[in-house]
Each structure stands twice: as C-alpha cells, then as structure tokens.
Design a protein around this motif. Structure first.
Motif, short mmCIF file in Angstrom:
data_model
loop_
_atom_site.label_atom_id
_atom_site.label_comp_id
_atom_site.label_asym_id
_atom_site.label_seq_id
_atom_site.Cartn_x
_atom_site.Cartn_y
_atom_site.Cartn_z
N ALA A 258 16.48 76.55 21.49
CA ALA A 258 17.00 75.54 20.46
C ALA A 258 17.78 74.07 20.67
CB ALA A 258 17.77 76.74 19.49
N TRP A 259 18.59 74.40 21.73
CA TRP A 259 19.36 73.20 22.05
C TRP A 259 18.41 72.07 22.59
CZ3 TRP A 259 22.93 73.23 27.06
CH2 TRP A 259 23.71 72.11 27.02
N TRP A 260 17.38 72.45 23.37
CA TRP A 260 16.22 71.46 23.78
C TRP A 260 15.73 70.87 22.71
CZ3 TRP A 260 11.21 72.05 22.94
CH2 TRP A 260 10.45 71.14 23.70
N ALA A 261 15.24 71.53 21.58
CA ALA A 261 14.35 71.06 20.70
C ALA A 261 15.43 70.18 20.03
CB ALA A 261 14.02 72.30 19.70
N LEU A 262 16.50 70.66 19.57
CA LEU A 262 17.54 69.72 18.74
C LEU A 262 17.94 68.62 19.55
CD1 LEU A 262 19.87 72.32 17.26
CD2 LEU A 262 17.77 71.27 16.06
N ALA A 263 17.75 68.40 20.81
CA ALA A 263 18.03 67.04 21.70
C ALA A 263 16.87 66.12 21.86
CB ALA A 263 18.49 67.59 23.01
N LEU A 264 15.57 66.52 21.08
CA LEU A 264 14.58 65.39 21.32
C LEU A 264 14.82 64.28 20.54
CD1 LEU A 264 11.63 68.13 20.81
CD2 LEU A 264 12.35 67.23 22.95
N ASP A 265 13.90 63.39 20.68
CA ASP A 265 14.11 62.10 20.20
C ASP A 265 13.13 61.86 19.14
OD1 ASP A 265 16.09 61.13 21.85
OD2 ASP A 265 14.48 60.40 23.48
N ASP A 266 13.25 62.57 18.15
CA ASP A 266 12.36 62.76 17.04
C ASP A 266 13.19 62.90 15.65
OD1 ASP A 266 9.74 62.70 18.04
OD2 ASP A 266 10.21 64.91 18.70
N ALA A 267 12.60 62.84 14.34
CA ALA A 267 13.44 62.84 13.15
C ALA A 267 13.93 64.36 13.22
CB ALA A 267 12.38 62.64 12.20
N LEU A 268 15.14 64.23 12.38
CA LEU A 268 15.85 65.65 12.45
C LEU A 268 14.99 66.65 11.98
CD1 LEU A 268 18.41 67.01 12.43
CD2 LEU A 268 19.11 66.16 10.43
N TRP A 269 14.12 66.37 10.95
CA TRP A 269 13.35 67.60 10.41
C TRP A 269 12.33 68.01 11.15
CZ3 TRP A 269 8.23 67.36 9.93
CH2 TRP A 269 7.53 66.04 9.98
N THR A 270 12.06 67.28 11.97
CA THR A 270 10.98 67.47 13.14
C THR A 270 11.57 68.35 14.12
OG1 THR A 270 9.51 65.42 12.79
CG2 THR A 270 9.35 66.61 14.99
N ARG A 271 12.73 67.84 14.68
CA ARG A 271 13.73 68.70 15.75
C ARG A 271 13.88 70.35 15.08
NH1 ARG A 271 18.50 65.12 16.80
NH2 ARG A 271 18.08 64.42 14.72
N LEU A 272 14.52 70.20 13.93
CA LEU A 272 14.60 71.47 13.21
C LEU A 272 13.31 72.41 13.23
CD1 LEU A 272 16.96 70.44 10.27
CD2 LEU A 272 17.81 71.71 12.64
N LEU A 273 12.25 71.84 12.78
CA LEU A 273 11.10 72.74 12.67
C LEU A 273 10.46 73.04 14.23
CD1 LEU A 273 8.47 73.38 10.93
CD2 LEU A 273 7.66 71.34 11.52
N ILE A 274 10.67 72.42 15.09
CA ILE A 274 10.34 72.76 16.45
C ILE A 274 11.31 73.77 17.01
CG2 ILE A 274 10.45 71.95 19.05
CD1 ILE A 274 9.17 69.41 17.94
N ALA A 275 12.82 73.63 16.80
CA ALA A 275 13.56 74.53 16.93
C ALA A 275 13.38 75.99 16.41
CB ALA A 275 15.07 74.19 16.87
N VAL A 276 13.10 75.92 15.13
CA VAL A 276 12.93 77.24 14.54
C VAL A 276 11.59 77.95 14.98
CG1 VAL A 276 12.29 78.22 12.09
CG2 VAL A 276 14.18 76.80 12.50
N ALA A 277 10.58 77.07 14.99
CA ALA A 277 9.26 77.48 15.84
C ALA A 277 9.22 78.37 17.00
CB ALA A 277 8.29 76.61 15.61
N ALA A 278 10.05 77.34 17.95
CA ALA A 278 10.13 77.97 19.36
C ALA A 278 11.18 78.93 19.57
CB ALA A 278 10.71 76.81 20.19
N VAL A 279 12.08 79.15 18.81
CA VAL A 279 13.07 80.16 18.84
C VAL A 279 12.18 81.43 18.19
CG1 VAL A 279 15.19 81.32 17.88
CG2 VAL A 279 15.05 79.16 19.22
N GLY A 280 11.82 81.11 16.99
CA GLY A 280 10.78 82.37 16.36
C GLY A 280 9.71 82.89 16.95
N ALA A 281 8.98 82.08 17.84
CA ALA A 281 8.12 82.60 18.70
C ALA A 281 8.73 83.29 19.91
CB ALA A 281 6.95 81.29 19.29
N LEU A 282 9.54 83.02 20.46
CA LEU A 282 10.18 83.90 21.43
C LEU A 282 10.85 85.17 21.01
CD1 LEU A 282 12.08 81.13 23.57
CD2 LEU A 282 10.32 82.61 24.16
N VAL A 283 11.51 85.16 19.82
CA VAL A 283 11.75 86.60 19.19
C VAL A 283 10.53 87.20 19.06
CG1 VAL A 283 12.81 87.39 17.20
CG2 VAL A 283 13.85 85.31 18.13
#
Length: 111
Positions: free
Chosen positions: A19-44
């Motif tokens: 989640a930290w990595w996804a939120l540190a990306l250089d994209d729009a906030l909504w994109t970073r949040l979407l990537i963080a939620v999707a990546a963490v959700g997939a791992l869970v």
C-alpha cells in the motif's frame, strides 16, 4: 507461538509495504488509491484462498510456499521500489526463514 506471531506481523507488514508503494507513485491521488486498494485486495484474496492456515483451497506444501514467496516477494519488491533496498533484503530473508520454519512445523508426521 512466537513463530505464529512473527508470521502474522510479516503478513501485515507485506500489506502495508505494498500500500505504501502504491501511494508513493507519481500519479493522481485517485489512481494511487485505486492501485493500493486493488493490490492489497489481491494479496488478501490470494493469501486467504491459498496460503492461510485455514485456506479455502488447500495446496500441497510446495504450492503454499510458492504462494507465500509470491506474496512476500511483492512486499519486498514494494520496499525496493521505494528505494529501501536494505529493508527489502532484510524483509525477504526474514519472511523466507519464517516460511521455512512454519512449513517444517506444519509438515505431516509419519505414523
């Protein structure tokens, strides 16, 4: 008991690192949040289905270790991507050692 606590802490840390990595990306906030939620959700979902002690799809030991290697590898890669190479290596080594001990302890005993 200590190994189980360490395993749980490593699992949570893996999710936090991704989640930290996804939120540190250089994209729009909504994109970073979407990537963080999707990546963490997939791992869970991956962990719950194949790697947890009460997995819905029980795998042989080698399969479980492979899923754990993939998931913990994602956590280590996230740390590496954040520029924390020493922490990534330490996390990977600790996760591998913990997985090895857990696999040994949970192996079936001959009758």
């Amino acid at each position: 008991m200590c190994n189980a606590f360490l395993a749980f802490a490593l699992e949570l840390a893996m999710l936090v690192f991704v989640a930290w990595w996804a939120l540190a990306l250089d994209d729009a906030l909504w994109t970073r949040l979407l990537i963080a939620v999707a990546a963490v959700g997939a791992l869970v979902v991956l962990w719950g289905a194949f790697a947890s002690p009460k997995a819905r799809v029980p795998l042989p030991a080698a399969g479980t270790v492979a899923v754990k290697a993939l998931a913990f590898g994602a956590g280590a890669a996230a740390l590496w991507g954040l520029g924390l190479s020493a922490a990534a290596i330490a996390f990977a080594v600790l996760a591998a050692a913990n997985t090895a001990v857990t696999t040994y302890v949970r192996r079936p005993r001959p009758a």
